[in-house]
Write a protein that holds these residues in place. Sequence first.
Motif, short mmCIF file in Angstrom:
data_model
loop_
_atom_site.label_atom_id
_atom_site.label_comp_id
_atom_site.label_asym_id
_atom_site.label_seq_id
_atom_site.Cartn_x
_atom_site.Cartn_y
_atom_site.Cartn_z
N HIS A 170 95.99 -8.63 11.89
CA HIS A 170 94.57 -9.00 11.98
C HIS A 170 93.86 -8.77 10.64
O HIS A 170 93.01 -9.55 10.24
N LYS A 171 94.22 -7.68 9.98
CA LYS A 171 93.60 -7.33 8.70
C LYS A 171 94.25 -8.05 7.52
O LYS A 171 93.82 -7.88 6.38
N GLY A 172 95.30 -8.83 7.77
CA GLY A 172 95.99 -9.52 6.70
C GLY A 172 96.86 -8.58 5.88
O GLY A 172 97.07 -8.79 4.69
N GLU A 173 97.37 -7.55 6.52
CA GLU A 173 98.20 -6.56 5.84
C GLU A 173 99.64 -6.65 6.34
O GLU A 173 99.90 -7.10 7.44
N VAL A 174 100.52 -6.17 5.49
CA VAL A 174 101.92 -6.06 5.86
C VAL A 174 102.42 -4.74 5.25
O VAL A 174 101.94 -4.32 4.20
N THR A 175 103.37 -4.09 5.93
CA THR A 175 103.91 -2.84 5.42
C THR A 175 105.31 -3.06 4.90
O THR A 175 106.15 -3.66 5.59
N ALA A 176 105.56 -2.59 3.70
CA ALA A 176 106.88 -2.66 3.10
C ALA A 176 107.48 -1.25 3.12
O ALA A 176 106.84 -0.29 2.71
N GLU A 177 108.70 -1.15 3.63
CA GLU A 177 109.41 0.13 3.62
C GLU A 177 110.18 0.20 2.30
O GLU A 177 111.05 -0.62 2.04
N LEU B 54 104.55 -7.61 -4.54
CA LEU B 54 104.78 -8.04 -3.17
C LEU B 54 103.60 -8.84 -2.62
O LEU B 54 103.79 -9.76 -1.83
N HIS B 55 102.39 -8.50 -3.07
CA HIS B 55 101.20 -9.26 -2.67
C HIS B 55 101.30 -10.70 -3.15
O HIS B 55 100.98 -11.63 -2.40
N THR B 56 101.75 -10.90 -4.39
CA THR B 56 101.88 -12.27 -4.90
C THR B 56 102.96 -13.04 -4.14
O THR B 56 102.85 -14.25 -3.97
N GLN B 57 103.99 -12.33 -3.66
CA GLN B 57 105.05 -12.97 -2.89
C GLN B 57 104.60 -13.37 -1.49
O GLN B 57 104.96 -14.42 -1.00
N THR B 58 103.80 -12.49 -0.85
CA THR B 58 103.45 -12.71 0.56
C THR B 58 102.06 -13.29 0.77
O THR B 58 101.79 -13.88 1.80
N GLY B 59 101.17 -13.05 -0.19
CA GLY B 59 99.79 -13.48 -0.03
C GLY B 59 99.00 -12.54 0.86
O GLY B 59 97.86 -12.83 1.23
N LYS B 60 99.60 -11.42 1.25
CA LYS B 60 98.92 -10.45 2.11
C LYS B 60 98.80 -9.12 1.37
O LYS B 60 99.55 -8.84 0.44
N THR B 61 97.86 -8.30 1.82
CA THR B 61 97.74 -6.96 1.29
C THR B 61 98.96 -6.17 1.75
O THR B 61 99.30 -6.19 2.92
N VAL B 62 99.61 -5.49 0.81
CA VAL B 62 100.84 -4.78 1.13
C VAL B 62 100.62 -3.28 1.07
O VAL B 62 100.14 -2.75 0.06
N LYS B 63 100.94 -2.61 2.17
CA LYS B 63 100.94 -1.15 2.21
C LYS B 63 102.38 -0.70 2.01
O LYS B 63 103.30 -1.31 2.56
N LEU B 64 102.57 0.35 1.24
CA LEU B 64 103.92 0.85 1.00
C LEU B 64 104.18 2.09 1.84
O LEU B 64 103.39 3.02 1.85
#
Length: 186
Positions: free
Chosen positions: A110-117, A136-146
């Motif tokens: 919903h927030k446009g985020e994705v989590t990368a492990e 990773l943001h440029t790859q996915t287009g979403k905000t990435v949390k690590l």
Amino acid sequence: MSEPASISASIAGRYALAIFELSSDSKTIPALEADVAALREALASSSDLRDLTVSPVYTRDEQMKVVAELAGKMSLSSAMSNGLQLMAAKRRLFTLPQLLVALSDLIADHKGEVTAEVTSASELSAAQAKKLAETLHTQTGKTVKLDTAVDESLIGGMIVKLGSRMIDTSIRSKLATLKNAMKEVG
């Protein structure tokens, strides 16, 4: 995924979607996000709560009573409180960990985020983490949390899991590939 685990995830997914939609309709997603974090912490720190959710010793009424008290003491949102009450009434509290994972995924989407492990051989510096998140943001287009972890057995490099993709740049992996290639030659 084993059959019981997939069944639990399926059950939890239905409850998570209902709770999320109720929170979305009432515009209380930030409260739901706080509820998920609080319940994760409670599950991690309380063996009594974990026992309550999985033990068949507790009756339906006992589970419902404890869930109601817990929801009141934790000031859970009405959507989460009602969802937990329904889960207790239907004897589905055993899926609580999966419910929290599913809700986290729905909130992040919903927030446009994705989590990368990310598992690295040594602790990532703030600059390295920022650079990785930007890449990773440029790859996915979403905000990435690590979600970072350290595994010294990697020797060097890192393993990044993002959704169904995995990128393994570890030295351990490269050495294993080299070892296999040498076996094929000889």
